[in-house]
Enzyme design. Structure first.
Site, PDB file in Angstrom:
ATOM      1  N   THR A   1      42.232  19.986  61.185  1.00 43.81           N
ATOM      2  CA  THR A   1      40.858  19.217  61.354  1.00 43.81           C
ATOM      3  C   THR A   1      40.773  18.595  59.784  1.00 43.81           C
ATOM      4  OG1 THR A   1      40.040  20.527  63.017  1.00 43.81           O
ATOM      5  CG2 THR A   1      38.500  19.348  61.356  1.00 43.81           C
TER       6      THR A   1
ATOM      7  N   SER B   1      46.747  14.360  44.236  1.00 42.27           N
ATOM      8  CA  SER B   1      45.461  15.321  44.347  1.00 42.27           C
ATOM      9  C   SER B   1      44.172  15.003  43.874  1.00 42.27           C
ATOM     10  CB  SER B   1      46.196  16.396  43.811  1.00 42.27           C
ATOM     11  OG  SER B   1      45.211  17.411  43.895  1.00 42.27           O
TER      12      SER B   1
ATOM     13  N   CYS C   1      53.330  34.029  27.035  1.00 43.25           N
ATOM     14  CA  CYS C   1      52.108  34.826  27.575  1.00 43.25           C
ATOM     15  C   CYS C   1      50.821  34.088  28.223  1.00 43.25           C
ATOM     16  CB  CYS C   1      51.400  35.584  26.633  1.00 43.25           C
ATOM     17  SG  CYS C   1      52.745  36.724  25.522  1.00 43.25           S
TER      18      CYS C   1
ATOM     19  N   THR D   1      50.586  20.173  46.133  1.00 42.81           N
ATOM     20  CA  THR D   1      51.639  21.213  46.318  1.00 42.81           C
ATOM     21  C   THR D   1      51.874  20.856  47.712  1.00 42.81           C
ATOM     22  OG1 THR D   1      50.679  22.696  44.759  1.00 42.81           O
ATOM     23  CG2 THR D   1      51.865  23.654  46.623  1.00 42.81           C
TER      24      THR D   1
ATOM     25  N   GLN E   1      49.855  13.300  38.198  1.00 43.04           N
ATOM     26  CA  GLN E   1      49.342  13.116  36.858  1.00 43.04           C
ATOM     27  C   GLN E   1      49.037  11.728  36.588  1.00 43.04           C
ATOM     28  OE1 GLN E   1      47.880  15.332  34.739  1.00 43.04           O
ATOM     29  NE2 GLN E   1      48.723  17.348  35.794  1.00 43.04           N
TER      30      GLN E   1
HETATM   31  C1  LIG Z   1      48.469  19.956  39.366  1.00 37.66           C
HETATM   32  C2  LIG Z   1      49.779  19.472  40.038  1.00 37.66           C
HETATM   33  C3  LIG Z   1      50.293  19.679  41.444  1.00 37.66           C
HETATM   34  C4  LIG Z   1      49.724  20.502  42.096  1.00 37.66           C
HETATM   35  O1  LIG Z   1      48.503  20.248  42.851  1.00 37.66           O
HETATM   36  P1  LIG Z   1      47.490  20.693  43.628  1.00 37.66           P
HETATM   37  O2  LIG Z   1      46.689  19.852  44.370  1.00 37.66           O
HETATM   38  O3  LIG Z   1      46.853  21.852  42.831  1.00 37.66           O
HETATM   39  O4  LIG Z   1      48.475  21.658  44.802  1.00 37.66           O
HETATM   40  C5  LIG Z   1      51.726  19.041  41.473  1.00 37.66           C
HETATM   41  N1  LIG Z   1      52.370  18.314  40.733  1.00 37.66           N
HETATM   42  C6  LIG Z   1      51.660  18.174  39.336  1.00 37.66           C
HETATM   43  C7  LIG Z   1      52.612  17.123  38.486  1.00 37.66           C
HETATM   44  C8  LIG Z   1      50.623  18.572  39.176  1.00 37.66           C
HETATM   45  O5  LIG Z   1      50.051  18.253  37.842  1.00 37.66           O
END
Ligand SMILES: *Cc1c(COP(=O)(O)O)cnc(C)c1O
Length: 413
Positions: A251, A210, A337, A83, A190
């Site tokens: 940091t 990530s 939902c 993110t 992903q």
């Molecule tokens: C999970 C995801 C994010 C967000 O990653 P975080 O490390 O949880 O902030 C962004 N883009 C994609 C395609 C994701 O699958």
């Protein structure tokens, strides 16, 4: 054998939501452990060995990640996750190159961390083109070409989709961007660690990833920022001590970064084997479901797809009811939902799926610790529950009797 005996080895609930997060690999945890207590130094401390040891761990991780994506260690900027990386890449480029232009191109099926960042920039004078996708979920390359203007500074297209697993033609997209002199960012959260990704071959200038999507820790990730051909600059979004060559102050999360590095190295080692195994499990699940259930549709390209993703709509079944019926299996649904908003999945809608098919979709995400036994249990359970729910569905009954629902005139609107 009594029914249930065959499941004696299974542990519940079964985790098949590996696009939301992946469990941490115990080997990754081992690599992180020393940096919590014994080796607690600040990687920015230059005057003593506590700092040097921490810095060494960080530099090792930089190399491990760079090796996985075809980059050099200096091109990796550590962040708190994808993110933040998406925000830093898009806002950072928009601000740095604002004299050159104010136009950004992205796609309708991007993650919210990209879409909402673009929406924010629109409030600050940027113009954003949200490319539609084809029914198979892929970007149309001609539409991309046509969308680029002399004001375009950035194209941001994700590598692999988190809902439907579609893999965009990054190499072709990279070639178009290079030819037109436009920077390319890719949210590859992903894809990194799951399929081969090369920032060189794909001509990617900035790329987000990530830790917790690749069997590493949560709260740590990174941004690749190209240093040669061209040298990409971004405006920092976090000011302070000038860490990460001024691009991201704060940091460094040394244990997290050590974990991210170890996760990257493991993914690189295991990738050929895992790609084959996960695709085989995915196809095992898909083939069972498709053989036993009619009116069942795969969302997104089957061919251009992450090996561990299956996204299926079961017509005439509500996603909610299906999820409840299979509550010993952790998956997610494109229905309203399960999300914070009341809209069904915007990704499925962008493919042109009607609300009803979006509502009846299930995303299966296979991961490193899943087994064939879990896949078989899941397939049978989904088949049983879908069949049961359809027995209760008057619509399904009408369709089976040969009535064309689109021609029915419903009373009392
Ligand atoms: C999970 C995801 C994010 C967000 O990653 P975080 O490390 O949880 O902030 C962004 N883009 C994609 C395609 C994701 O699958």
């Amino acid at each position: 054998m009594a029914r249930g005996d065959e499941n004696i080895m299974l542990k519940f609930p079964i985790y098949l939501d590996n696009h939301a997060t992946t469990p941490m690999d115990p080997r990754v945890f081992e690599a992180m452990k020393p940096y919590f207590i014994d080796l607690f130094g600040n990687a920015a401390s230059r005057n003593h060995s506590f700092g040097w040891v921490a810095e060494e761990a960080v530099e090792k991780a930089r190399k491990q990640i760079a090796s996985l994506i075809g980059a050099t260690a200096k091109e990796i900027v550590f962040t708190s996750g994808a993110t933040e990386s998406n925000n830093l890449a898009i806002k950072g480029v928009a601000e740095m190159y604002s004299q050159r232009g104010n136009h950004i191109i992205t796609a309708a099926t991007e993650h919210k961390a990209v879409l909402d960042t673009c929406k924010r920039l629109e409030k600050h004078g940027c113009r954003v083109t949200y490319l539609p996708v084809r029914p198979d979920g892929l970007v149309d390359l001609d539409q991309l070409r046509d969308a680029i203007t002399d004001k375009t500074v950035l194209v941001s297209i994700m590598y692999g989709n988190n809902e439907i697993g579609t893999v965009q033609p990054m190499r072709e997209i990279g070639a178009i961007c290079k030819e037109r002199g436009v920077l390319l960012h890719s949210d590859a959260t992903q894809a990194v660690g799951k399929i081969p990704v090369s920032v060189i071959d794909d001509n990617i200038d900035l790329m987000s990833f990530s830790g917790h999507k690749m069997y590493g820790p949560k709260g740590v990730g990174g941004l690749y920022v190209r240093r040669r051909n061209p040298r990409v600059q971004i405006t920092a979004q976090m000011d302070g001590g000038g860490h990460e060559r001024g691009m991201r102050s704060g940091t460094l999360n040394v244990p997290g970064i050590a974990g991210l590095g170890a996760a990257a190295e493991l993914c690189q080692q295991l990738m050929p084997q895992e790609m084959a195994e996960h695709a085989a499990m995915r196809d095992r699940l898909k083939d069972r479901l498709m053989a036993e259930l009619d009116e069942t549709y795969i969302n997104g390209s089957v061919q251009h797809r992450l090996p561990h993703n299956l996204n299926i709509s079961f017509a005439y079944v509500e996603g909610e009811s299906l999820l409840m019926g299979i509550n010993d299996i952790a998956v997610s649904s494109g229905s309203a939902c399960t999300s914070a908003t009341l809209e069904p999945s915007y990704v499925l809608k962008a493919l042109g799926a009607g609300d009803d098919l979006a509502h009846s979709s299930i995303r299966f995400g296979i991961g490193r610790f899943n087994t064939n036994e879990e896949i078989d249990y899941t397939a049978q359970k989904v088949i049983d529950v879908v069949k049961k729910l359809r027995e209760l569905s008057p619509l399904y009954e009408m369709v089976k009797e040969g009535i064309d629902l689109t021609k029915v005139e419903w009373a009392a609107h």
